[in-house]
Design a protein around this motif. Structure first.
Motif, PDB file in Angstrom:
ATOM      1  N   THR C  37      50.120 -12.508 107.335  1.00 16.28           N
ATOM      2  CA  THR C  37      49.184 -11.778 108.206  1.00 16.28           C
ATOM      3  C   THR C  37      48.919 -10.424 107.594  1.00 16.28           C
ATOM      4  O   THR C  37      49.811  -9.604 107.505  1.00 16.28           O
ATOM      5  N   PRO C  38      47.715 -10.162 107.184  1.00 20.61           N
ATOM      6  CA  PRO C  38      47.441  -8.815 106.678  1.00 20.61           C
ATOM      7  C   PRO C  38      47.280  -7.835 107.833  1.00 20.61           C
ATOM      8  O   PRO C  38      46.721  -8.181 108.880  1.00 20.61           O
ATOM      9  N   MET C  40      45.904  -3.926 108.442  1.00 22.66           N
ATOM     10  CA  MET C  40      45.252  -2.822 107.750  1.00 22.66           C
ATOM     11  C   MET C  40      44.937  -1.741 108.755  1.00 22.66           C
ATOM     12  O   MET C  40      45.275  -1.851 109.920  1.00 22.66           O
ATOM     13  N   GLY C  41      44.284  -0.718 108.325  1.00 21.02           N
ATOM     14  CA  GLY C  41      43.965   0.397 109.197  1.00 21.02           C
ATOM     15  C   GLY C  41      44.762   1.625 108.872  1.00 21.02           C
ATOM     16  O   GLY C  41      44.615   2.652 109.509  1.00 21.02           O
ATOM     17  N   HIS C  44      42.172   4.188 107.706  1.00 18.63           N
ATOM     18  CA  HIS C  44      40.941   4.272 108.474  1.00 18.63           C
ATOM     19  C   HIS C  44      40.638   5.726 108.755  1.00 18.63           C
ATOM     20  O   HIS C  44      41.420   6.413 109.397  1.00 18.63           O
ATOM     21  N   GLU C  48      32.351   5.852 109.880  1.00 19.05           N
ATOM     22  CA  GLU C  48      31.168   5.460 110.636  1.00 19.05           C
ATOM     23  C   GLU C  48      30.975   6.346 111.846  1.00 19.05           C
ATOM     24  O   GLU C  48      29.849   6.650 112.227  1.00 19.05           O
ATOM     25  N   ARG C 328      28.817  -2.567 105.289  1.00 12.30           N
ATOM     26  CA  ARG C 328      29.375  -3.886 105.090  1.00 12.30           C
ATOM     27  C   ARG C 328      30.188  -3.784 103.805  1.00 12.30           C
ATOM     28  O   ARG C 328      29.604  -3.700 102.730  1.00 12.30           O
ATOM     29  N   ARG C 329      31.476  -3.757 103.918  1.00 14.51           N
ATOM     30  CA  ARG C 329      32.297  -3.503 102.758  1.00 14.51           C
ATOM     31  C   ARG C 329      32.782  -4.804 102.166  1.00 14.51           C
ATOM     32  O   ARG C 329      33.323  -5.634 102.882  1.00 14.51           O
ATOM     33  N   PHE C 332      36.600  -5.691 102.553  1.00  4.56           N
ATOM     34  CA  PHE C 332      36.974  -6.084 103.901  1.00  4.56           C
ATOM     35  C   PHE C 332      36.696  -7.557 104.128  1.00  4.56           C
ATOM     36  O   PHE C 332      37.523  -8.308 104.645  1.00  4.56           O
ATOM     37  N   VAL C 333      35.510  -7.988 103.719  1.00  2.00           N
ATOM     38  CA  VAL C 333      35.132  -9.366 103.976  1.00  2.00           C
ATOM     39  C   VAL C 333      35.878 -10.308 103.029  1.00  2.00           C
ATOM     40  O   VAL C 333      36.317 -11.383 103.423  1.00  2.00           O
ATOM     41  N   LEU C 335      38.738 -10.010 101.876  1.00  2.00           N
ATOM     42  CA  LEU C 335      40.167 -10.111 102.146  1.00  2.00           C
ATOM     43  C   LEU C 335      40.483 -11.150 103.210  1.00  2.00           C
ATOM     44  O   LEU C 335      41.621 -11.560 103.357  1.00  2.00           O
ATOM     45  N   GLN C 336      39.488 -11.601 103.929  1.00  2.00           N
ATOM     46  CA  GLN C 336      39.768 -12.529 105.014  1.00  2.00           C
ATOM     47  C   GLN C 336      40.334 -13.837 104.525  1.00  2.00           C
ATOM     48  O   GLN C 336      40.957 -14.563 105.289  1.00  2.00           O
ATOM     49  N   VAL C 364      38.363  -1.256 102.527  1.00  4.21           N
ATOM     50  CA  VAL C 364      38.772  -2.181 103.567  1.00  4.21           C
ATOM     51  C   VAL C 364      38.811  -1.452 104.896  1.00  4.21           C
ATOM     52  O   VAL C 364      38.392  -1.973 105.918  1.00  4.21           O
ATOM     53  N   ASP C 365      39.254  -0.220 104.853  1.00  3.81           N
ATOM     54  CA  ASP C 365      39.409   0.500 106.096  1.00  3.81           C
ATOM     55  C   ASP C 365      38.234   1.379 106.455  1.00  3.81           C
ATOM     56  O   ASP C 365      38.097   1.772 107.578  1.00  3.81           O
TER      57      ASP C 365
END
Lengths: 151, 296, 366
Positions: C37-38, C40-41, C44, C48, C328-329, C332-333, C335-336, C364-365
């Protein structure tokens, strides 16, 4: 095996390459002219237009002006000028908008200090910081903008 | 003005010069035919017509030009096929059957709906609907109409709240779909041939102060067409069904929107906070967010 | 008898191989991962949310810091989005500068990736070689815009600085140097049997999975899907240059490795053409109004960064600040897919797979 030997050949060949390391603290690094280091401020040129404080993305510049002590001249004169260097991101937008080039960047980047108080740069410090002042400012805000050398 | 309309019709690809004359008569024909045979699309498109975005006069002229071109074709087909509604109704039943009559019927249904709407608007606004130079129809308009017609026909008549072209964004076709029909509509958009939007590029949540919205940007890798799908939801109990069953990439994107904006996604496999710490209170990206503990 | 238990291991936020502050909670059965389970944050920074109070020129330094390894492309996507919304024309010399700088950035970013990836796998010398060559590019950027990593170079309507005297010649000299170094890197690593044994067949997935998960960049192209935004939806002046898009077959880490190195070669090819066609004079800033106010509406545009598709979704209400700015990074996408790929792998392959996806945690963050 063959791949390993080829790789080893590359590594051994690099023994004969020219050294690219510099012995930094002993040999100082001079940055190119356009480098964005800590700012240098000249109070005489400042006309208190507040553009730098407005454009700063992190709002680290605070300044106050006072009326010109010379009763004949109009306009304001700078009274205090502080840059909170803890949050300055050295983005260079303040020099870009200054119409008189009162604030310019220098090439000084060795700014570590032992206490946080020293990171709050006031007018006197910024005025004294006049080594390595950047020449090429590409000042889009200045009326007669001197552009950098085009090819 | 009528000369201009004829010029528009002559310039559009299909109608030949002989059709220009009956084209004048065609809207009159199509309108009663549309009014009788397709009461439902007219009824639903009439309320959505006032909800159209701000570029009204030009858009109406554009729609009118496109609609009249199509109405000319559709009138011929409608006369031949005894009403465009019957094949359109048969379309949901026959999934993946013959493509051409289905598509033609859908285009006919959409065209009739549009012609009815345009005619209704023209009647309402009098002569002012067509300004001095009517805007040329957007190159992506057919793509939008196809997608809209597909969803209207196969999912539900009122699934689409609005369908417009976002001219600012390279004329990106945009559909506003109702939240409860979202997953079915997205599945259709992903899998039906010719509309295979298999790649979900981006999911963003936006907080307009009156409501919350989620925008999905899709692209088709084969035809490079783009489409944007928007879904609105209210602020008190925001909830949008998750599209993770359709595109797996929405997983973390929806988690981020849940975390930062507070929109719930029922059907999401694992909805929990992703950026903020797990015990954070509040949703930071909302416009009315006040930090519980202003320590920073 | 021996009693075995499942071990919960924290590949914690402080770890040299996670490419930033990034945490993976891993359930291990012996050496085999059963679930990952990744989390992250940790990085952050609320870009935005901050962007809603700043006008577009002020946001540009913030975009530098999102994908700090490839700051020029992040700068560009914001400027490109705003220019599209406003319908601004960018002068040709500025477009050339932008393209040259973005391709140099792509090479620099891939060098960082290459060096750190091999460092994670265990090889120490490629790291130093990669950074030595990256230093040349960084110095070029230093001369150009005054910073080594956070450039703040692009502006809405053009670029800030013109190339200093002699800069283009330095770029021209760099190209053959880098080409010879690239051959050397292939000789150093790509044939190495230990390396091949560690990387071939690891972390493979097929094209349908890649499209479903919205992967982009080398991760998508390693499965054979030909989707490069420079060719599929050309932006800037990429349609004037000839270059190939390398594609893979198996979708494993080895293919991604080869694709990224080949992308360096193709970037050098573009640079060569760009330097030849560089206009000898021209403005670097177009006609831009004093205050940048895009009309009300929204826009999404995506470009090809070294990691994949970076996109910006701007919702504007006609003011000088954006109403909503969403990035849209790609990291981030991309890494899913990590939890899915890690099930059944060993711990050593975790590092290999994670490195192969090429993430930057700042992105990612956001």
């Amino acid at each position: 095996m063959k791949g390993l030997l080829k790789g080893l050949g590359v590594t051994l060949k690099s023994l004969t390459d020219k050294k690219v390391t510099t012995s930094y603290p002993d040999v100082p690094i001079t940055m190119p002219d356009r480098y964005r280091g800590i700012q240098h401020f000249e109070p005489d040129k400042c006309i208190v237009c507040n553009q730098c404080a407005r454009i700063c993305p992190t709002e680290c510049i605070t300044l106050t002006g006072k009326a010109n002590p010379d009763p004949e001249k109009k306009g304001k004169v700078i009274d205090t000028y502080d840059i909170n260097f803890e949050i300055c991101i050295l983005c260079d937008l303040c020099t870009e908008v200054c119409p008189t080039e009162a604030i310019v960047m220098t090439g000084n980047f060795e700014l570590a200090s032992y206490s946080r108080d020293e990171l709050f740069k006031d007018l006197k410090w910024l005025d004294d910081n006049n080594s390595n002042v950047r020449q090429d400012n590409n000042n889009i805000g200045a009326p007669a903008a001197a552009k950098g050398g085009a090819k | 003005m009528s000369d201009e309309k004829e010029k528009e019709l002559e310039q559009s690809a299909e109608p030949k010069s002989e059709e220009a004359a009956p084209a004048e008569a065609a809207p009159a024909e199509a309108t009663p035919a549309a009014a009788e045979a397709t009461p439902k699309p007219a009824a639903e498109s009439a309320p959505s017509a006032p909800a159209a975005p701000a570029v009204d006069p030009e858009r109406e002229a554009k729609l009118k030009a496109a609609a009249e071109a199509r109405a000319a074709r559709a009138a011929a087909k409608a006369a031949a096929e005894a009403g465009g509604e019957a094949p359109a109704a048969a379309a949901p039943a026959g999934a993946g059957g013959e493509v051409d009559p289905e598509k033609a019927a859908k285009i006919a249904a959409a065209a009739e709906a549009r012609a009815a709407r345009a005619a209704a608007k023209a009647a309402a606004e009098g002569g002012e609907a067509a300004p001095a130079e009517p805007k040329p129809p957007s190159p992506k308009q057919p793509q939008l109409d196809e997608a809209a017609a597909l969803i209207r026909a196969s999912v539900a008549e009122d699934a689409i709240e609005e369908a417009y072209i976002n001219e600012l964004n390279d004329h990106m076709p945009t559909l506003v779909i109702r939240a409860d029909r979202l997953v079915e509509a997205c599945r259709l958009l992903k899998t039906r041939t010719g509309q295979d939007y298999t790649y979900l590029r981006n999911v963003s949540g936006v907080d307009y102060e009156t409501h919350l919205e989620v925008v999905y940007h899709l692209v088709s890798l084969n035809s490079k067409n783009e489409l944007a799908v928007k879904v609105k939801t209210n602020r008190e109990q925001p909830g949008i069904p998750s599209v993770v069953p359709v595109w797996e990439t929405a997983n973390w994107n929806e988690r981020e929107i849940y975390d930062l904006l507070g929109i719930d996604f029922p059907g999401h496999p694992d909805l929990r906070r992703i950026m903020m710490p797990d015990d954070w209170v509040g949703h930071p990206l909302r416009k009315d967010y006040v930090p519980l503990d202003p320590e920073v | 008898m021996i009693r075995t238990e499942e071990l919960l291991l924290n590949v914690g936020p402080q770890h040299p191989s996670t490419h930033g502050v990034f945490r993976i909670i891993v359930k291990l059965d012996g050496e085999v991962i059963t679930e990952a389970t990744p989390v992250m944050g940790y990085l952050h920074r609320g870009t935005e949310k901050l962007a809603e109070d700043l006008n577009y020129t002020q946001i540009i330094p913030y975009t530098d810091r999102m994908d700090y390894v490839s700051a020029m492309t992040t700068n560009y996507v914001l400027c490109h989005g705003v220019e599209k919304m406003m319908g601004l024309e960018v002068p040709e010399r500025a477009e050339f500068m932008r393209l040259i700088v973005m391709e140099l950035q792509r090479i620099a970013s891939h060098l960082v990736w290459w060096g750190t990836y091999l460092l994670d796998i265990g090889a120490m010398s490629p790291f130093l070689f990669a950074f030595r060559d990256r230093e040349i590019i960084i110095n070029l950027f230093n001369e150009l815009c005054g910073a080594r990593l956070t450039y703040n170079y692009m502006r809405v309507g053009g670029v800030k600085w013109d190339a200093p005297v002699g800069w283009i010649d330095k770029v021209r000299e760099f190209i053959p140097y880098m080409e010879s170094k690239l051959d050397e890197y292939h000789r150093l690593v790509s044939g190495n049997e230990i390396f091949l044994a560690r990387i071939r067949g690891v972390g493979a997935y097929d094209a349908q999975t890649a499209i479903d998960y919205g992967l982009s960049g080398a991760n998508l192209r390693s499965t054979g899907v030909d989707w490069d935004l420079r060719k599929a939806k050309p932006y800037s002046i990429y349609n004037r240059f000839e270059f190939d898009v390398p594609l893979g077959k198996n979708g494993d880490c080895y293919d991604r490795y080869l694709i990224r190195l080949e992308e360096i070669r193709q970037s050098l090819r573009i640079l060569k053409q760009a330097v030849e066609q560089f206009p000898s004079s021209g403005d670097v800033m177009g006609k831009v109004p004093r205050v940048i106010r895009p009309p009300a509406g929204e826009l999404y545009v995506g470009i090809e960064s070294p990691r994949g598709e970076i996109g910006v979704h701007i919702v504007s209400k006609g003011k000088a600040e954006p109403y909503r700015l969403k990035f849209r990074r790609p990291s981030f996408v991309n890494l899913q897919i990590l939890p899915k790929l890690l099930v059944g792998e060993t711990m050593t392959n975790l590092i290999t797979i994670l490195g192969g996806i090429d993430i930057v945690v700042g992105e990612v963050d956001c």
